[in-house]
Every structure is written in structure tokens, then in C-alpha cells.
Write an enzyme that holds these catalytic residues in place. Sequence first.
Site, PDB file in Angstrom:
ATOM      1  N   ASP A 142       0.833  -1.215   0.000  1.00 50.93           N
ATOM      2  CA  ASP A 142       0.000   0.000   0.000  1.00 50.93           C
ATOM      3  C   ASP A 142       0.865   1.261   0.000  1.00 50.93           C
ATOM      4  O   ASP A 142       0.361   2.358  -0.260  1.00 50.93           O
ATOM      5  CB  ASP A 142      -0.958   0.010   1.210  1.00 50.93           C
ATOM      6  CG  ASP A 142      -0.252  -0.013   2.564  1.00 50.93           C
ATOM      7  OD1 ASP A 142       0.976  -0.208   2.603  1.00 50.93           O
ATOM      8  OD2 ASP A 142      -0.937   0.170   3.591  1.00 50.93           O
ATOM      9  N   GLU A 143       2.176   1.103   0.310  1.00 47.73           N
ATOM     10  CA  GLU A 143       3.034   2.293   0.457  1.00 47.73           C
ATOM     11  C   GLU A 143       3.227   3.028  -0.871  1.00 47.73           C
ATOM     12  O   GLU A 143       3.617   4.192  -0.882  1.00 47.73           O
ATOM     13  CB  GLU A 143       4.379   1.900   1.087  1.00 47.73           C
ATOM     14  CG  GLU A 143       4.163   1.207   2.417  1.00 47.73           C
ATOM     15  CD  GLU A 143       5.393   1.072   3.298  1.00 47.73           C
ATOM     16  OE1 GLU A 143       6.342   1.849   3.136  1.00 47.73           O
ATOM     17  OE2 GLU A 143       5.387   0.167   4.153  1.00 47.73           O
ATOM     18  N   LYS A 171       9.026  -0.191  -5.383  1.00 53.48           N
ATOM     19  CA  LYS A 171       7.874  -1.085  -5.545  1.00 53.48           C
ATOM     20  C   LYS A 171       6.908  -0.503  -6.587  1.00 53.48           C
ATOM     21  O   LYS A 171       6.324  -1.233  -7.389  1.00 53.48           O
ATOM     22  CB  LYS A 171       7.151  -1.290  -4.208  1.00 53.48           C
ATOM     23  CG  LYS A 171       7.918  -2.099  -3.180  1.00 53.48           C
ATOM     24  CD  LYS A 171       8.188  -3.537  -3.572  1.00 53.48           C
ATOM     25  CE  LYS A 171       6.961  -4.406  -3.621  1.00 53.48           C
ATOM     26  NZ  LYS A 171       7.313  -5.847  -3.856  1.00 53.48           N
TER      27      LYS A 171
HETATM   28  P1  NAD Z   1      11.278 -10.111   3.600  1.00 49.97           P
HETATM   29  O1  NAD Z   1      12.366  -9.085   3.540  1.00 49.97           O
HETATM   30  O2  NAD Z   1      10.994 -10.793   4.884  1.00 49.97           O
HETATM   31  O3  NAD Z   1      11.553 -11.240   2.504  1.00 49.97           O
HETATM   32  C1  NAD Z   1      12.055 -10.970   1.238  1.00 49.97           C
HETATM   33  C2  NAD Z   1      12.645 -12.259   0.684  1.00 49.97           C
HETATM   34  O4  NAD Z   1      13.119 -12.003  -0.645  1.00 49.97           O
HETATM   35  C3  NAD Z   1      13.843 -12.778   1.481  1.00 49.97           C
HETATM   36  O5  NAD Z   1      13.712 -14.157   1.697  1.00 49.97           O
HETATM   37  C4  NAD Z   1      15.043 -12.477   0.572  1.00 49.97           C
HETATM   38  O6  NAD Z   1      16.106 -13.411   0.731  1.00 49.97           O
HETATM   39  C5  NAD Z   1      14.411 -12.584  -0.804  1.00 49.97           C
HETATM   40  N1  NAD Z   1      15.132 -11.808  -1.831  1.00 49.97           N
HETATM   41  C6  NAD Z   1      15.584 -10.535  -1.723  1.00 49.97           C
HETATM   42  N2  NAD Z   1      16.200 -10.175  -2.867  1.00 49.97           N
HETATM   43  C7  NAD Z   1      16.094 -11.242  -3.716  1.00 49.97           C
HETATM   44  C8  NAD Z   1      16.504 -11.467  -5.058  1.00 49.97           C
HETATM   45  N3  NAD Z   1      17.162 -10.539  -5.755  1.00 49.97           N
HETATM   46  N4  NAD Z   1      16.220 -12.659  -5.622  1.00 49.97           N
HETATM   47  C9  NAD Z   1      15.571 -13.620  -4.918  1.00 49.97           C
HETATM   48  N5  NAD Z   1      15.170 -13.464  -3.641  1.00 49.97           N
HETATM   49  C10 NAD Z   1      15.429 -12.288  -3.050  1.00 49.97           C
HETATM   50  O7  NAD Z   1       9.986  -9.361   3.050  1.00 49.97           O
HETATM   51  P2  NAD Z   1       8.447  -9.654   3.323  1.00 49.97           P
HETATM   52  O8  NAD Z   1       7.988  -8.785   4.420  1.00 49.97           O
HETATM   53  O9  NAD Z   1       8.213 -11.113   3.383  1.00 49.97           O
HETATM   54  O10 NAD Z   1       7.815  -9.063   1.980  1.00 49.97           O
HETATM   55  C11 NAD Z   1       7.567  -9.913   0.855  1.00 49.97           C
HETATM   56  C12 NAD Z   1       6.911  -9.085  -0.235  1.00 49.97           C
HETATM   57  O11 NAD Z   1       5.690  -8.529   0.252  1.00 49.97           O
HETATM   58  C13 NAD Z   1       7.754  -7.893  -0.697  1.00 49.97           C
HETATM   59  O12 NAD Z   1       7.619  -7.780  -2.090  1.00 49.97           O
HETATM   60  C14 NAD Z   1       7.133  -6.698   0.013  1.00 49.97           C
HETATM   61  O13 NAD Z   1       7.313  -5.526  -0.745  1.00 49.97           O
HETATM   62  C15 NAD Z   1       5.687  -7.112   0.065  1.00 49.97           C
HETATM   63  N6  NAD Z   1       4.894  -6.558   1.175  1.00 49.97           N
HETATM   64  C16 NAD Z   1       5.344  -6.664   2.462  1.00 49.97           C
HETATM   65  C17 NAD Z   1       4.554  -6.161   3.515  1.00 49.97           C
HETATM   66  C18 NAD Z   1       4.983  -6.286   4.957  1.00 49.97           C
HETATM   67  O14 NAD Z   1       4.339  -5.704   5.846  1.00 49.97           O
HETATM   68  N7  NAD Z   1       6.031  -7.036   5.287  1.00 49.97           N
HETATM   69  C19 NAD Z   1       3.328  -5.546   3.229  1.00 49.97           C
HETATM   70  C20 NAD Z   1       2.901  -5.465   1.884  1.00 49.97           C
HETATM   71  C21 NAD Z   1       3.696  -5.988   0.880  1.00 49.97           C
HETATM   72  P1  TYD Z   2       7.908  -0.842   9.796  1.00 46.77           P
HETATM   73  O1  TYD Z   2       7.596  -2.083  10.578  1.00 46.77           O
HETATM   74  O2  TYD Z   2       9.314  -0.546   9.440  1.00 46.77           O
HETATM   75  O3  TYD Z   2       6.951  -0.831   8.520  1.00 46.77           O
HETATM   76  P2  TYD Z   2       6.656   0.361   7.438  1.00 46.77           P
HETATM   77  O4  TYD Z   2       7.636   1.448   7.609  1.00 46.77           O
HETATM   78  O5  TYD Z   2       6.839  -0.367   6.148  1.00 46.77           O
HETATM   79  O6  TYD Z   2       5.245   0.782   7.691  1.00 46.77           O
HETATM   80  O7  TYD Z   2       7.376   0.386  10.649  1.00 46.77           O
HETATM   81  C1  TYD Z   2       6.015   0.480  11.057  1.00 46.77           C
HETATM   82  C2  TYD Z   2       5.835   1.812  11.708  1.00 46.77           C
HETATM   83  O8  TYD Z   2       6.615   1.837  12.926  1.00 46.77           O
HETATM   84  C3  TYD Z   2       6.336   2.977  10.882  1.00 46.77           C
HETATM   85  O9  TYD Z   2       5.465   4.101  11.079  1.00 46.77           O
HETATM   86  C4  TYD Z   2       7.703   3.289  11.462  1.00 46.77           C
HETATM   87  C5  TYD Z   2       7.546   2.910  12.922  1.00 46.77           C
HETATM   88  N1  TYD Z   2       8.782   2.417  13.591  1.00 46.77           N
HETATM   89  C6  TYD Z   2       9.160   2.967  14.827  1.00 46.77           C
HETATM   90  O10 TYD Z   2       8.487   3.873  15.374  1.00 46.77           O
HETATM   91  N2  TYD Z   2      10.283   2.475  15.420  1.00 46.77           N
HETATM   92  C7  TYD Z   2      11.054   1.497  14.864  1.00 46.77           C
HETATM   93  O11 TYD Z   2      12.108   1.129  15.451  1.00 46.77           O
HETATM   94  C8  TYD Z   2      10.646   0.937  13.607  1.00 46.77           C
HETATM   95  C9  TYD Z   2      11.450  -0.144  12.945  1.00 46.77           C
HETATM   96  C10 TYD Z   2       9.490   1.423  13.016  1.00 46.77           C
END
Ligand code: NAD
Ligand code: TYD
Length: 361
Positions: A142-143, A171
Amino acid sequence: MNKNLAKYSSLLVTGGAGFIGSNFVINWLAENAGTMINLDLLTYSGNLMNLTSLKEDQRHLFVKGDIGDRELIKQLLEKHRPHAIVNFAAESHVDRSIIGPETFVETNVVGTFRLLDECLKYWNTLADDDKRNFRFLHVSTDEVYGSLDEADPKFTEEKQYEPNSPYSASKAASDHFVRAYHHTFGLPVLTTNCSNNYGPYQYPEKLIPLVIANCMDWKPLPIYGDGMNVRDWLYVSDHCDAITAVLNSGEIGETYNIGGNNEITNLDLVKTICSILNEISPSSHGNYQELITFVTDRPGHDRRYAIDTTKVETSLGWSPNESFQTGIRKTIEWYLENIDWVAAVKDGSYKDWLNTNYSAR
Ligand code: NAD
Ligand code: TYD
């Protein structure tokens, strides 16, 4: 059809050793009879320990490699002939994108582009039926929509892209390439834009696991700025179910916003975690809330994200199973029960990251 049962019996998943990817791989293999190739570069956030439960599962093939490695992608597609691709692989942490944006361009933009381009070549070789049924599902955030003020309406799929961080810009660029590969070449793509996830196996650089891990060590809980930034939180299994629903029934070329309808300020979120921990794992040092420490804000920190989930709910019948109260409790219990996992990820590179991100705040 059970909403978790996938139409596809052979998937190529990228980034399946990371947080959301590993949850998706584990859930998908538990619910489906098919096979899965899991391609992951094992960067700092990729962890084979996340996949330990699949060690004996012959249907899961792990391959260490880069989504930007055209030759490898080509070989994997030709050899395993997957019916669909789910692209999780990415650099995913906003703070890292501020300190070192280049890898975000390399993986999220160039890597996704090369993966798409190799998929297009493969797709063009398929027979008519396979071609019609093939899907490339791109997992996004969503970012990309930018930041909302308190009174602004939630993000719908029509909201224009206004990415503010190098992470969200990379993204957004990848989303545009996915869209263009459908519009120009006809590749059957789907894109999901999800809010903040939480749950098991999240690397403890992100707010929720960081706070739990710091509480366990009686260390300060860093709150950026005034703590009034708002995020919408979704339990990770609910995100995985939404991805399966979009893969099964999403309309080609469409994007779907996914969220938990759980808007909460960072400060209230951290206080909630503290009060659950006070109840289920009290510390001899005192109340965990004493650890809350306000630190210098993140540059360009987006104020609020909020997701309008009407489209995915009405067109695909998806809605989350977990409320925030049930999901956060489950998550905290998981981290307490998996101390070995937490200890193993807090290796040298994790300590280096804490030093880089927090020492000057
Ligand atoms: P994460 O950082 O935990 O995992 C990313 C994975 O991708 C890791 O296992 C890493 O080794 C692998 N990776 C990185 N670069 C690579 C490359 N060049 N080739 C192959 N593998 C590679 O991230 P996540 O939180 O699991 O997020 C997964 C996806 O979901 C991302 O695309 C992120 O943008 C999206 N997303 C995450 C969130 C969230 O809150 N975490 C929310 C919305 C969308
Ligand atoms: P994060 O988990 O990094 O996700 P995103 O930035 O992708 O939303 O952070 C969630 C929220 O928490 C964001 O507003 C930043 C804040 N935050 C802190 O206040 N302290 C921290 O140490 C971190 C990592 C995040």
C-alpha cells in the site's frame, strides 16, 4: 471451492524464505496437493529455518538464486513448467532503503523486470490452454499510494501512486512494469497491494517483532517521532489467503488492495504489545511500557496508511479471519515460544543493522 485451495498445481514462488513468502509456502503446501519451486537469494531477511517444517516434503524444491538472474529463471521455467508465478522477492525495509537505496533498485526494479521478461518469453511458448490459465502475481504494498492525513479517505485501487520512500518508489516502479507487461504484451498479470503484515517469521527489524524482541531483552522500544503515525495491520496468514483468492479468481490485469481494517497509531500498538507481555510473560524489571523511548523520526515518514478492501471483499469474497486482538496475541506467543529462531536471527549482521539505524537517533 475452499477459498484456500489453489487452481494451480505447480507454482514458482520467489522470496519464499522471507517473512510473508515462507508463510505462503507453508500454508499453500498444507492446503494443496501440488508442487512448488521456491527461489530465494537468502539475503539477510531470507532464512531457511523458516522452512524447516518442509524438510521432508518432496513437493517443495528450494533453489538459492536471484530473480535478476535471467539464465537461472529461464532454466527453472523450462525445466519445471510452472502454471503460475508469485513474486514476493524484494528488499522490503523502508529504513534500509533510506540508508542504502541501490539494492532496492537492483532487486525490486531490475530484478522484477528481468523476471517478468523471462516469464513473458516462457509464456509465449505455452500451448493455448496453458497460456490462458497462466498467471504472474506480483505482491506489492500500500506504500506506493503515499501518505494520508487523518481525515483522508482510505486507499482504493484508483488512488494515484505517490511513493515517498526509496522502498515505495522501487515497488511502484515494479508495479508499473507488471502493468506494462500486461498492457503491451498481454502477459496475464495480477497485482496485490497490501498493508503492514505481522505474524511468525518476521525479521526483527520491523516494528512488531523488534518490540517483542527488545522486551524479551529488556531493551528500549524506539518510537520514531511522536508515535502518532498510523498503520493498518493484517495477520500474515490472512494476506496469504488473499493472494490465493486473487490467484484463483482475480481478473487478469487488475490490482487488489488487501488490508486488515485495523488502523492503529504506533504508540498504541507498542502499548498493546507491552500490556499483553505484562500479562503472559511479566518481567522482574517492571512494566514493559517503561521501555518506550521516543527517538529521532524517520526522514520522510509517511503519516498514515489505510486500505479500502471493498474490491477484494465484494469481487472475491475474501475477508480476514483474525482480528487485531487475536492476531497480535498469537504473534507474541509465537515469538515467546520460538526463542531459538529469534536468537538465531540476531546474528552479527542484525547487530550491525541495529547499530547503523539506531546509534545516531
Ligand atoms: P522479507 O524481507 O521478509 O523477505 C524478502 C525475501 O526475498 C527474502 O527471503 C530475501 O532473501 C528474498 N530476496 C531478496 N532479494 C532477492 C533477489 N534478488 N532474488 C531472490 N530473492 C530475493 O519481506 P516480506 O515482508 O516477506 O515481503 C515480501 C513481499 O511482500 C515484498 O515484495 C514486500 O514488498 C511485500 N509486502 C510486504 C509487507 C509487509 O508488511 N512485510 C506488506 C505489503 C507488501
Ligand atoms: P515498519 O515495521 O518498518 O513498517 P513500514 O515502515 O513499512 O510501515 O514500521 C512500522 C511503523 O513503525 C512505521 O510508522 C515506522 C515505525 N517504527 C518505529 O516507530 N520504530 C522502529 O524502530 C521501527 C522499525 C518502526
